[in-house]
Write an enzyme that holds these catalytic residues in place. Sequence first.
Site, mmCIF file in Angstrom:
data_model
loop_
_atom_site.group_PDB
_atom_site.id
_atom_site.type_symbol
_atom_site.label_atom_id
_atom_site.label_comp_id
_atom_site.label_asym_id
_atom_site.label_seq_id
_atom_site.Cartn_x
_atom_site.Cartn_y
_atom_site.Cartn_z
ATOM 1 N N THR A 12 -0.910 13.935 13.837
ATOM 2 C CA THR A 12 -1.678 13.460 12.692
ATOM 3 C C THR A 12 -3.123 13.893 12.860
ATOM 4 O OG1 THR A 12 -2.476 11.516 11.488
ATOM 5 C CG2 THR A 12 -2.005 11.194 13.808
ATOM 6 N N ASN A 14 -5.385 12.032 11.530
ATOM 7 C CA ASN A 14 -6.095 10.758 11.343
ATOM 8 C C ASN A 14 -6.432 10.159 12.710
ATOM 9 O OD1 ASN A 14 -6.540 7.971 11.086
ATOM 10 N ND2 ASN A 14 -5.412 7.891 9.148
ATOM 11 N N LYS A 17 -5.248 6.573 13.587
ATOM 12 C CA LYS A 17 -3.838 6.453 13.988
ATOM 13 C C LYS A 17 -3.661 6.909 15.435
ATOM 14 C CE LYS A 17 -1.587 7.263 9.567
ATOM 15 N NZ LYS A 17 -0.746 8.197 8.825
ATOM 16 N N ASP A 74 4.927 8.738 8.255
ATOM 17 C CA ASP A 74 4.616 8.853 6.834
ATOM 18 C C ASP A 74 4.740 7.456 6.251
ATOM 19 O OD1 ASP A 74 3.795 10.564 4.726
ATOM 20 O OD2 ASP A 74 5.730 10.262 3.788
ATOM 21 N N SER A 75 3.845 7.131 5.360
ATOM 22 C CA SER A 75 3.869 5.772 4.813
ATOM 23 C C SER A 75 3.349 5.759 3.393
ATOM 24 C CB SER A 75 3.021 4.845 5.695
ATOM 25 O OG SER A 75 1.709 5.339 5.777
ATOM 26 N N PHE A 155 -8.147 0.301 4.174
ATOM 27 C CA PHE A 155 -8.241 1.561 3.434
ATOM 28 C C PHE A 155 -7.139 1.577 2.381
ATOM 29 C CE2 PHE A 155 -4.478 3.935 4.904
ATOM 30 C CZ PHE A 155 -4.059 3.097 5.931
ATOM 31 N N GLY A 156 -7.077 2.664 1.638
ATOM 32 C CA GLY A 156 -5.971 2.863 0.682
ATOM 33 C C GLY A 156 -5.824 1.700 -0.297
ATOM 34 N N ASP A 158 -5.126 -1.399 0.351
ATOM 35 C CA ASP A 158 -5.303 -2.724 0.967
ATOM 36 C C ASP A 158 -5.910 -3.766 0.006
ATOM 37 O OD1 ASP A 158 -4.137 -1.961 3.310
ATOM 38 O OD2 ASP A 158 -5.987 -1.777 4.465
ATOM 39 N N LYS A 178 -3.732 -7.598 10.517
ATOM 40 C CA LYS A 178 -2.931 -6.637 9.749
ATOM 41 C C LYS A 178 -1.890 -5.968 10.651
ATOM 42 C CE LYS A 178 -3.126 -2.452 6.999
ATOM 43 N NZ LYS A 178 -3.890 -1.295 6.547
HETATM 44 P P1 IMP Z 1 -0.141 8.450 5.285
HETATM 45 O O1 IMP Z 1 1.223 8.120 5.734
HETATM 46 O O2 IMP Z 1 -1.189 8.085 6.279
HETATM 47 O O3 IMP Z 1 -0.281 9.841 4.749
HETATM 48 O O4 IMP Z 1 -0.446 7.459 4.065
HETATM 49 C C1 IMP Z 1 -0.175 7.805 2.737
HETATM 50 C C2 IMP Z 1 -0.959 6.925 1.801
HETATM 51 O O5 IMP Z 1 -0.307 5.660 1.682
HETATM 52 C C3 IMP Z 1 -2.382 6.612 2.247
HETATM 53 O O6 IMP Z 1 -3.279 7.612 1.843
HETATM 54 C C4 IMP Z 1 -2.635 5.294 1.526
HETATM 55 O O7 IMP Z 1 -3.021 5.532 0.191
HETATM 56 C C5 IMP Z 1 -1.267 4.632 1.527
HETATM 57 N N1 IMP Z 1 -1.150 3.724 2.675
HETATM 58 C C6 IMP Z 1 -0.359 3.878 3.776
HETATM 59 N N2 IMP Z 1 -0.501 2.845 4.625
HETATM 60 C C7 IMP Z 1 -1.409 2.028 4.045
HETATM 61 C C8 IMP Z 1 -1.992 0.789 4.449
HETATM 62 O O8 IMP Z 1 -1.733 0.232 5.531
HETATM 63 N N3 IMP Z 1 -2.884 0.261 3.592
HETATM 64 C C9 IMP Z 1 -3.214 0.827 2.416
HETATM 65 N N4 IMP Z 1 -2.719 1.977 1.993
HETATM 66 C C10 IMP Z 1 -1.817 2.576 2.806
#
Ligand code: IMP
Length: 217
Positions: A12, A14, A17, A74-75, A155-156, A158, A178
């Site tokens: 990743t 990030n 992470k 991936d999430s 972030f995202g 939340d 969290k």
């Molecule tokens: P990735 O798996 O890090 O690429 O996450 C994909 C997207 O899902 C992120 O850019 C967020 O928009 C959203 N996301 C994933 N996990 C979270 C979280 O724990 N909180 C808020 N948004 C999340």
Amino acid sequence: MAKDGITLVIATGNQGKVLEIQSLLKNYPVTLKCLNDFGPIPPVIEDGETFDDNAYKKASFTANILGFPALADDSGLVVEALSGAPGVHSARYGGKGLNDEARCRKLLKEMENIENRKAHFQCVVSIAVPGGPALTYEATCEGLISMEMTGQNGFGYDPVFYYPPLKKSFAQMTLEEKNQISHRGKTLHEIQDEFEKILKWIQQQLPVQEKFDCITD
Ligand code: IMP
């Protein structure tokens, strides 16, 4: 504990992470590396239809290119009333150029006048060996899409994800709170619990290193 020969690449970009995973696995006999430890490698196109597809794609691509076992996740957010959107498109929901806040506002607009607020976050982690199979771990966290943004942390999505058992949005929680209940926290804790077995599995998948006696003059 002494580190042994297994190197695992955390696939990743990030840094948050990377730190989280390094701290959970720091007592195990494995050398953890991240993508920054290697030269630039081509980006993986995350065009899978499921979180599973994307996590596997990232882990196996990295393992094959670098020649070491790799772990990728991936999430995203799955909203029941929106037929699962934003789902695998969570990071780019609403198109390029939107930031996290604009994506939250778009989601709240889509959810205007919708009574069913049920949603969940999902996380899939894939651990792959070069040219071989992969292990998959996953977890979800159930909640509701709130009527407005609340909280400053995280972030995202939340600020719009309300978690009824703690009566808070994810953005109102500390990172520790969290991590106890989140999709990613639960997945990583399961991996931590099973890590001894995972290391054995990786060892079995890797080619046997033959030893040669070198005869020198
Ligand atoms: P990735 O798996 O890090 O690429 O996450 C994909 C997207 O899902 C992120 O850019 C967020 O928009 C959203 N996301 C994933 N996990 C979270 C979280 O724990 N909180 C808020 N948004 C999340």
